[in-house]
Write an enzyme that holds these catalytic residues in place. Structure first.
Site, mmCIF file in Angstrom:
data_model
loop_
_atom_site.group_PDB
_atom_site.id
_atom_site.type_symbol
_atom_site.label_atom_id
_atom_site.label_comp_id
_atom_site.label_asym_id
_atom_site.label_seq_id
_atom_site.Cartn_x
_atom_site.Cartn_y
_atom_site.Cartn_z
ATOM 1 N N MET A 61 0.854 -1.195 0.000
ATOM 2 C CA MET A 61 0.000 0.000 0.000
ATOM 3 C C MET A 61 0.889 1.244 0.000
ATOM 4 S SD MET A 61 -3.429 -0.943 2.075
ATOM 5 C CE MET A 61 -2.820 -0.707 3.723
ATOM 6 N N HIS B 154 9.707 -3.408 3.046
ATOM 7 C CA HIS B 154 9.222 -3.649 1.674
ATOM 8 C C HIS B 154 10.392 -3.927 0.721
ATOM 9 C CE1 HIS B 154 5.975 -0.859 3.243
ATOM 10 N NE2 HIS B 154 5.281 -1.909 2.873
ATOM 11 N N LYS C 246 6.434 -11.935 6.746
ATOM 12 C CA LYS C 246 5.924 -12.673 7.901
ATOM 13 C C LYS C 246 5.445 -11.738 9.007
ATOM 14 C CE LYS C 246 8.690 -16.871 7.446
ATOM 15 N NZ LYS C 246 9.679 -17.744 8.114
ATOM 16 N N LYS C 247 5.785 -10.472 8.898
ATOM 17 C CA LYS C 247 5.348 -9.520 9.932
ATOM 18 C C LYS C 247 3.820 -9.570 10.068
ATOM 19 C CE LYS C 247 5.202 -5.476 12.205
ATOM 20 N NZ LYS C 247 4.365 -4.507 11.526
ATOM 21 N N GLN D 4 -2.125 -12.469 7.714
ATOM 22 C CA GLN D 4 -2.349 -12.134 6.302
ATOM 23 C C GLN D 4 -1.657 -13.170 5.411
ATOM 24 O OE1 GLN D 4 -2.217 -8.080 4.493
ATOM 25 N NE2 GLN D 4 -0.145 -8.603 3.902
ATOM 26 N N VAL E 136 11.850 -7.614 8.833
ATOM 27 C CA VAL E 136 13.051 -6.776 8.945
ATOM 28 C C VAL E 136 12.928 -5.945 10.216
ATOM 29 C CG1 VAL E 136 14.418 -4.968 7.831
ATOM 30 C CG2 VAL E 136 13.319 -6.720 6.449
ATOM 31 N N SER F 143 7.848 -0.887 10.672
ATOM 32 C CA SER F 143 6.436 -0.687 10.342
ATOM 33 C C SER F 143 6.212 0.794 10.071
ATOM 34 C CB SER F 143 5.578 -1.123 11.533
ATOM 35 O OG SER F 143 4.297 -0.540 11.450
#
Ligand code: PAF
Length: 277
Positions: free
Chosen positions: A26, A33, A144-145, A149, A172, A181
């Protein structure tokens, strides 16, 4: 790096590309990312990062309008990482008519994050299915964070027989262990210091599991109480199986400890996988 806005242009560009890896986002791109893009690059010669802030996965009280939109900055970071294509449709392109068809999810989607964010996973899975149908990648990378989801996307791909390999990427972290985040930017300096305690509480549970303890409810309670003593508003710290993110039965060994809690106004999530002895 190419920036594509429309579905027609995307399909034209990808025609005949045999191997494409997709990183759905997003936007508001950070190092987490970029690590997904690096994995995508290792899997395919063409990588597509999608940037679309998906209204459908925001609940009431979750501020869709205020979600950080940093497109120029995002593109600069993605280009520097060697990403091939950014697909950034606007809302009219993604939802030319109001979306009335949704992916109907299993009960797990109402638990944990789903309990605190009603409708979130339904909106997420719906847009991910649409992104997959648009890009038609052979590989897609998810962090995996957002463990639930990832599990839901994997199950959706399996059960709908989508020909896509889902590649899970490790979380990370900052040097002190805090998971990266977009929300970390809202932490005050004092909160930023305290924020690592969520991971520490999860590590405490992991160590107990590694030591052979299977009294999960007691461990979950102790971890939650530790956080509450330090001023956190705890949503959950739980032990679940990795496969479906459900309460483990006596035979489950591949486990994950997940936590979510609010520090001041900022809600943080984290998790650690563990193999029980
Ligand atoms: O993880 C995210 O950023 C979003 O949930 C996703 C997968 C891009 C769907 O909108």
């Amino acid at each position: 790096m190419e920036v594509i806005r429309t579905l027609a242009a995307l399909r034209g560009r990808l025609k005949g590309e045999p191997l494409v890896a997709c990183v759905p986002t997003m936007g508001n791109i950070h190092d987490g990312h970029l690590s997904l893009v690096r994995i995508a690059k290792s899997q395919a010669p063409v990588t597509i990062t999608t940037i679309f802030v998906n209204r459908l996965q925001f609940g009431q009280g979750e501020d869709f309008e205020k979600y950080p939109r940093t497109f120029e900055d995002d593109c600069a970071k993605l280009e520097a990482e060697g990403n091939t294509i950014v697909w950034a449709p606007d809302e009219k392109e993604m939802y030319p008519e109001p979306q009335t068809f949704y992916v109907d999810l299993p009960k797990v989607s109402n638990k944990l994050e789903g309990r605190f964010r009603p409708g979130h996973f339904r909106g997420m899975a719906t847009v991910v299915l649409k992104l997959f149908n648009s890009v038609q990648p052979q590989v897609a990378v998810f962090g995996k964070k957002d463990y639930q989801q990832l599990a839901i996307v994997r199950q959706m791909v399996d059960q709908f027989a989508l020909p896509i390999k889902i590649f899970p990427a490790e979380t990370v972290r900052a040097e002190d262990g805090l998971a990266l985040s977009s929300r970390n930017r809202y932490l005050s300096p004092a909160e930023r210091k305290e924020a690592t305690r969520l991971r520490e509480a999860i590590i405490g549970v992991r160590d107990a599991v590694l030591g052979g303890d299977r009294n999960f409810i007691a461990m979950e309670y102790a971890a939650g109480a530790l956080l509450a003593r330090h001023g956190w508003n705890v949503d959950y710290v739980v032990v679940r199986n990795q496969r479906a993110v459900l309460r483990p039965d006596n035979t489950d060994k591949a486990l994950v400890i997940l936590g979510a809690a609010k520090l001041g106004q900022t809600r943080l999530i984290d998790n650690i996988e563990v193999q029980a002895p």
